[in-house]
Scaffold this motif. Sequence first.
Motif, mmCIF file in Angstrom:
data_model
loop_
_atom_site.group_PDB
_atom_site.id
_atom_site.type_symbol
_atom_site.label_atom_id
_atom_site.label_comp_id
_atom_site.label_asym_id
_atom_site.label_seq_id
_atom_site.Cartn_x
_atom_site.Cartn_y
_atom_site.Cartn_z
ATOM 1 N N SER A 43 0.826 -1.204 0.000
ATOM 2 C CA SER A 43 0.000 0.000 0.000
ATOM 3 C C SER A 43 0.862 1.257 0.000
ATOM 4 O O SER A 43 1.971 1.268 0.534
ATOM 5 C CB SER A 43 -0.913 0.016 1.231
ATOM 6 O OG SER A 43 -1.833 -1.050 1.192
ATOM 7 N N THR A 45 1.138 4.959 1.427
ATOM 8 C CA THR A 45 0.640 5.802 2.510
ATOM 9 C C THR A 45 1.110 7.232 2.277
ATOM 10 O O THR A 45 2.321 7.483 2.232
ATOM 11 C CB THR A 45 1.154 5.327 3.878
ATOM 12 O OG1 THR A 45 0.772 3.963 4.084
ATOM 13 C CG2 THR A 45 0.569 6.182 4.996
ATOM 14 N N LEU A 74 -9.958 -3.307 1.995
ATOM 15 C CA LEU A 74 -8.749 -3.805 2.655
ATOM 16 C C LEU A 74 -8.927 -5.243 3.133
ATOM 17 O O LEU A 74 -7.951 -5.982 3.280
ATOM 18 C CB LEU A 74 -8.376 -2.908 3.837
ATOM 19 C CG LEU A 74 -7.866 -1.503 3.520
ATOM 20 C CD1 LEU A 74 -7.299 -0.860 4.782
ATOM 21 C CD2 LEU A 74 -6.806 -1.518 2.426
ATOM 22 N N PRO A 110 -3.554 4.262 4.095
ATOM 23 C CA PRO A 110 -2.796 3.477 3.118
ATOM 24 C C PRO A 110 -3.734 2.766 2.146
ATOM 25 O O PRO A 110 -4.775 2.232 2.556
ATOM 26 C CB PRO A 110 -2.029 2.476 3.991
ATOM 27 C CG PRO A 110 -2.877 2.334 5.224
ATOM 28 C CD PRO A 110 -3.455 3.701 5.466
ATOM 29 N N VAL A 111 -3.378 2.770 0.875
ATOM 30 C CA VAL A 111 -4.206 2.135 -0.154
ATOM 31 C C VAL A 111 -3.330 1.298 -1.086
ATOM 32 O O VAL A 111 -2.308 1.784 -1.576
ATOM 33 C CB VAL A 111 -4.963 3.196 -0.988
ATOM 34 C CG1 VAL A 111 -5.680 2.538 -2.166
ATOM 35 C CG2 VAL A 111 -5.965 3.944 -0.125
ATOM 36 N N PRO A 112 -3.710 0.047 -1.343
ATOM 37 C CA PRO A 112 -2.977 -0.785 -2.309
ATOM 38 C C PRO A 112 -3.331 -0.337 -3.727
ATOM 39 O O PRO A 112 -4.291 -0.820 -4.325
ATOM 40 C CB PRO A 112 -3.479 -2.201 -2.000
ATOM 41 C CG PRO A 112 -4.857 -1.995 -1.444
ATOM 42 C CD PRO A 112 -4.795 -0.700 -0.683
#
Length: 219
Positions: A43, A45, A74, A110-112
Amino acid sequence: SRGIEQLVTSLNEWTEETSKAVESVGSGADATSAPMVFSSDESYTPPSAWQYAVYKPNKKTGLAGWESSYNRFLDCESPLTIAMSPTNGRPIQVNTVVKHIQDSLLHGRPVPLKKLAAIVPPPNREEWSELGRCEELTGLNVEGDPATSGTNGEVFRLTDYLAPIMGADFVAKDFKERTEEEKAKFNHWCGLLNWYLTLRRSKYQPTFQGDDDSKVTAE
C-alpha cells in the motif's frame, strides 16, 4: 424484489458506461500510451492527509461515508461486491466505491494502488500529460481548496477543468443536450481526472512503463 432490480440496474449501468468509455477513448489521448505501473502490491501511505480533506463521520455508524467501502476493500472484498451490498443495503455504482477508496487516500490512509488500478485503470502516460495540460490552460489549482479553487474563485468543477479536452461547445451545453458519445467521453475523462486529483493531492509520483529509472513491470 426491488433490491435485486436495483442491483441489476446498477451493474448494467456500470458495464454500459465502461464499454462506452473504452469505445470513446479514441477521441482523446492515445489509449496505447505507456500505462502507469506500480512497484509492488504494498500500500501507498501519503506523507499526510490532504489539508482540505474533511472527515465527517455518520452519527449512527461513527464512520465517514467512504470508510465502510475502504475497510471492506482492505479486507479483500472487490469494489463490485461492495457495490452490490453496501452498508446501507442499497446497491451503489462501482465507480462510487472506487471514489470512496480514493477518498481514503486523501485522509492519509494506506491504499494498495496496484490492486485498485486493476479494477479501474489510472491515466496512462499521455492521459496524465493531457490532464496536466488542462491544469496549465485553465489555471486551476488541483491541490487548492475545492470550495474556491475553481474558475473565478468559485467551487472546483470537473467540467471546467476538462474544458480543454471536451471543448467549449460541450461545456456550454445543457446536460440534456449532450449526446451519448459526449457523455461517454466525459465520464471516461472524469474517471481519469479523479485518479489524477487523488494522486496529486496525496503527493504520489506516478511511474509509467518504459521509464528509464523504472524497475517495475505492468502485470
